[in-house]
Design a protein around this motif. Structure first.
Motif, PDB file in Angstrom:
ATOM      1  N   GLN A 108      29.863  39.652  44.162  1.00 57.50           N
ATOM      2  CA  GLN A 108      29.514  39.076  45.463  1.00 57.50           C
ATOM      3  C   GLN A 108      29.366  37.564  45.366  1.00 57.50           C
ATOM      4  O   GLN A 108      29.781  36.831  46.275  1.00 57.50           O
ATOM      5  N   ASP A 109      28.775  37.071  44.268  1.00 59.29           N
ATOM      6  CA  ASP A 109      28.648  35.622  44.067  1.00 59.29           C
ATOM      7  C   ASP A 109      30.024  34.970  43.937  1.00 59.29           C
ATOM      8  O   ASP A 109      30.262  33.882  44.466  1.00 59.29           O
ATOM      9  N   HIS A 182      42.326  45.997  48.447  1.00 56.21           N
ATOM     10  CA  HIS A 182      42.321  47.041  47.429  1.00 56.21           C
ATOM     11  C   HIS A 182      43.142  46.586  46.217  1.00 56.21           C
ATOM     12  O   HIS A 182      44.315  46.232  46.348  1.00 56.21           O
ATOM     13  N   PRO A 183      42.553  46.595  45.014  1.00 52.45           N
ATOM     14  CA  PRO A 183      43.274  46.122  43.825  1.00 52.45           C
ATOM     15  C   PRO A 183      44.458  47.033  43.494  1.00 52.45           C
ATOM     16  O   PRO A 183      44.351  48.267  43.545  1.00 52.45           O
ATOM     17  N   SER A 184      45.567  46.428  43.178  1.00 48.45           N
ATOM     18  CA  SER A 184      46.739  47.186  42.764  1.00 48.45           C
ATOM     19  C   SER A 184      46.618  47.555  41.288  1.00 48.45           C
ATOM     20  O   SER A 184      45.727  47.074  40.570  1.00 48.45           O
ATOM     21  N   THR A 200      39.015  37.930  22.310  1.00 48.47           N
ATOM     22  CA  THR A 200      39.700  37.396  21.134  1.00 48.47           C
ATOM     23  C   THR A 200      39.276  35.970  20.823  1.00 48.47           C
ATOM     24  O   THR A 200      39.155  35.591  19.658  1.00 48.47           O
ATOM     25  N   VAL A 201      39.046  35.162  21.862  1.00 51.55           N
ATOM     26  CA  VAL A 201      38.702  33.749  21.641  1.00 51.55           C
ATOM     27  C   VAL A 201      37.214  33.471  21.812  1.00 51.55           C
ATOM     28  O   VAL A 201      36.795  32.313  21.838  1.00 51.55           O
ATOM     29  N   GLY A 202      36.406  34.516  21.950  1.00 49.84           N
ATOM     30  CA  GLY A 202      34.962  34.327  22.012  1.00 49.84           C
ATOM     31  C   GLY A 202      34.424  33.892  23.352  1.00 49.84           C
ATOM     32  O   GLY A 202      33.339  33.310  23.420  1.00 49.84           O
ATOM     33  N   LEU A 203      35.147  34.180  24.424  1.00 50.73           N
ATOM     34  CA  LEU A 203      34.661  33.877  25.769  1.00 50.73           C
ATOM     35  C   LEU A 203      34.171  35.157  26.433  1.00 50.73           C
ATOM     36  O   LEU A 203      34.572  36.256  26.052  1.00 50.73           O
ATOM     37  N   ARG A 204      33.302  35.008  27.445  1.00 52.11           N
ATOM     38  CA  ARG A 204      32.820  36.157  28.201  1.00 52.11           C
ATOM     39  C   ARG A 204      33.561  36.215  29.537  1.00 52.11           C
ATOM     40  O   ARG A 204      33.545  35.256  30.303  1.00 52.11           O
ATOM     41  N   PHE A 205      34.219  37.332  29.771  1.00 51.97           N
ATOM     42  CA  PHE A 205      34.941  37.519  31.030  1.00 51.97           C
ATOM     43  C   PHE A 205      34.021  38.237  32.014  1.00 51.97           C
ATOM     44  O   PHE A 205      33.508  39.318  31.728  1.00 51.97           O
ATOM     45  N   LEU A 206      33.808  37.633  33.182  1.00 48.78           N
ATOM     46  CA  LEU A 206      32.835  38.151  34.130  1.00 48.78           C
ATOM     47  C   LEU A 206      33.419  39.189  35.081  1.00 48.78           C
ATOM     48  O   LEU A 206      32.873  40.285  35.227  1.00 48.78           O
ATOM     49  N   ASP A 207      34.527  38.858  35.736  1.00 47.75           N
ATOM     50  CA  ASP A 207      35.060  39.793  36.729  1.00 47.75           C
ATOM     51  C   ASP A 207      36.379  39.253  37.254  1.00 47.75           C
ATOM     52  O   ASP A 207      36.733  38.083  37.050  1.00 47.75           O
ATOM     53  N   HIS A 208      37.083  40.130  37.941  1.00 47.79           N
ATOM     54  CA  HIS A 208      38.321  39.787  38.636  1.00 47.79           C
ATOM     55  C   HIS A 208      38.166  40.291  40.065  1.00 47.79           C
ATOM     56  O   HIS A 208      38.060  41.497  40.291  1.00 47.79           O
ATOM     57  N   VAL A 209      38.129  39.363  41.002  1.00 44.43           N
ATOM     58  CA  VAL A 209      37.890  39.710  42.401  1.00 44.43           C
ATOM     59  C   VAL A 209      39.148  39.457  43.212  1.00 44.43           C
ATOM     60  O   VAL A 209      39.837  38.445  43.031  1.00 44.43           O
ATOM     61  N   VAL A 210      39.440  40.394  44.117  1.00 41.43           N
ATOM     62  CA  VAL A 210      40.583  40.272  45.018  1.00 41.43           C
ATOM     63  C   VAL A 210      40.057  40.013  46.424  1.00 41.43           C
ATOM     64  O   VAL A 210      39.197  40.751  46.926  1.00 41.43           O
ATOM     65  N   LEU A 211      40.570  38.961  47.051  1.00 43.67           N
ATOM     66  CA  LEU A 211      40.171  38.598  48.413  1.00 43.67           C
ATOM     67  C   LEU A 211      41.281  38.960  49.393  1.00 43.67           C
ATOM     68  O   LEU A 211      42.465  38.861  49.074  1.00 43.67           O
ATOM     69  N   ALA A 212      40.860  39.325  50.598  1.00 45.72           N
ATOM     70  CA  ALA A 212      41.801  39.519  51.703  1.00 45.72           C
ATOM     71  C   ALA A 212      41.066  39.148  52.972  1.00 45.72           C
ATOM     72  O   ALA A 212      40.257  39.918  53.487  1.00 45.72           O
ATOM     73  N   GLU A 214      38.175  37.950  54.929  1.00 47.19           N
ATOM     74  CA  GLU A 214      36.753  37.903  54.608  1.00 47.19           C
ATOM     75  C   GLU A 214      36.316  39.082  53.735  1.00 47.19           C
ATOM     76  O   GLU A 214      35.155  39.176  53.356  1.00 47.19           O
ATOM     77  N   ARG A 215      37.253  39.970  53.437  1.00 47.55           N
ATOM     78  CA  ARG A 215      36.919  41.148  52.631  1.00 47.55           C
ATOM     79  C   ARG A 215      37.290  40.910  51.174  1.00 47.55           C
ATOM     80  O   ARG A 215      38.144  40.074  50.849  1.00 47.55           O
ATOM     81  N   TRP A 216      36.665  41.644  50.292  1.00 42.61           N
ATOM     82  CA  TRP A 216      36.951  41.476  48.872  1.00 42.61           C
ATOM     83  C   TRP A 216      36.668  42.783  48.126  1.00 42.61           C
ATOM     84  O   TRP A 216      35.985  43.666  48.632  1.00 42.61           O
ATOM     85  N   ALA A 217      37.208  42.871  46.915  1.00 41.12           N
ATOM     86  CA  ALA A 217      36.956  44.021  46.052  1.00 41.12           C
ATOM     87  C   ALA A 217      37.094  43.571  44.604  1.00 41.12           C
ATOM     88  O   ALA A 217      37.845  42.637  44.294  1.00 41.12           O
ATOM     89  N   SER A 218      36.359  44.218  43.728  1.00 41.88           N
ATOM     90  CA  SER A 218      36.444  43.930  42.300  1.00 41.88           C
ATOM     91  C   SER A 218      37.547  44.788  41.681  1.00 41.88           C
ATOM     92  O   SER A 218      37.631  45.992  41.935  1.00 41.88           O
TER      93      SER A 218
END
Length: 227
Positions: A108-109, A182-184, A200-212, A214-218
């Motif tokens: 949501q953030d 809706h994520p494909s 692999t490179v020591g980073l933290r991946f938070l999320d992948h958000v899809v917008l359409a 005003e709507r969104w989905a993870s």
């Protein structure tokens, strides 16, 4: 007798030490000497820096000094005084911006921050949100743009962008101009690729958000069972 910085061993010069070891390895005096650039007749930039720190009781007092106060010290003058004040003020602005930076703690953030950046977009675009270790947003960078309903996911470019901006964790957001958030399957596969590459490179991946709109989905990562 004063020894000019140019005659010091390379490993002891502030500029070379910063480039080799990083700014955290330098003392306040060495960092200040780099800002001053030059000293004066009979005193190196390092010695001039030490005098300024002594005049003002350390770096905190020096940061609060007015330009005319700094300029009174022989060898400083109005130009160097202005440069010092500007440097301290930039540091102060940076701290304020960091304190005010939003923390991205969930999808949501991410959506709230990204939505205004995608306003009016008619083709798919991919945005990287780069954060520090406390999930505070440091920078947003668009890394890809494609034809409607199709955008390549440049994993290497995304990771390089995060590392280049000294990020510790990151998220990605892309839009569906079709209006369906809706994520494909490809979206979910991209999430899995980014998650693995970040590990692999020591980073933290938070999320992948899809917008359409005003709507969104993870976009949850695609598991082997799903594929």
């Amino acid at each position: 007798m004063s020894v000019p910085i140019s005659r010091m061993p390379s490993a002891q010069r502030p500029r070379e030490r910063l480039l080799t070891l990083g700014p955290q390895a330098l003392s306040d005096g060495e960092l200040l000497a780099l800002l001053l650039g030059q000293g004066r007749r009979g005193a190196s930039a390092l010695e001039l820096a030490a005098e300024l720190l002594a005049d003002h009781g350390g770096i905190t007092g020096l940061a609060a000094a007015r330009p005319e106060e700094l300029a009174r010290r022989t060898g400083v003058g109005s130009a160097k005084a202005a440069a010092l004040v500007a440097a301290f003020h930039l540091a102060s602005r940076s701290r304020v911006e960091q304190d005010q930076a939003p923390r991205l703690l969930g999808a949501q953030d991410l959506a709230r921050v990204a939505l205004p950046l995608f306003a009016g977009a008619r083709v798919e675009r991919m945005l990287v949100l780069i954060c520090d270790a406390q999930h505070r947003l440091r920078r947003t960078v668009f890394v890809a743009e494609g034809a409607i309903d199709r955008v390549a996911v440049p994993v290497r470019e995304i990771l390089n962008t995060v590392l280049r901006h000294d990020g510790r964790c990151f998220a990605v957001v892309h839009n569906h101009p079709s209006g369906d958030p809706h994520p494909s399957v490809d979206d979910r596969r991209a999430t899995a690729l980014l998650q693995a590459a970040a590990d692999t490179v020591g980073l933290r991946f938070l999320d992948h958000v899809v917008l359409a709109g005003e709507r969104w989905a993870s976009a949850a990562p695609l598991s082997f069972d799903d594929s």
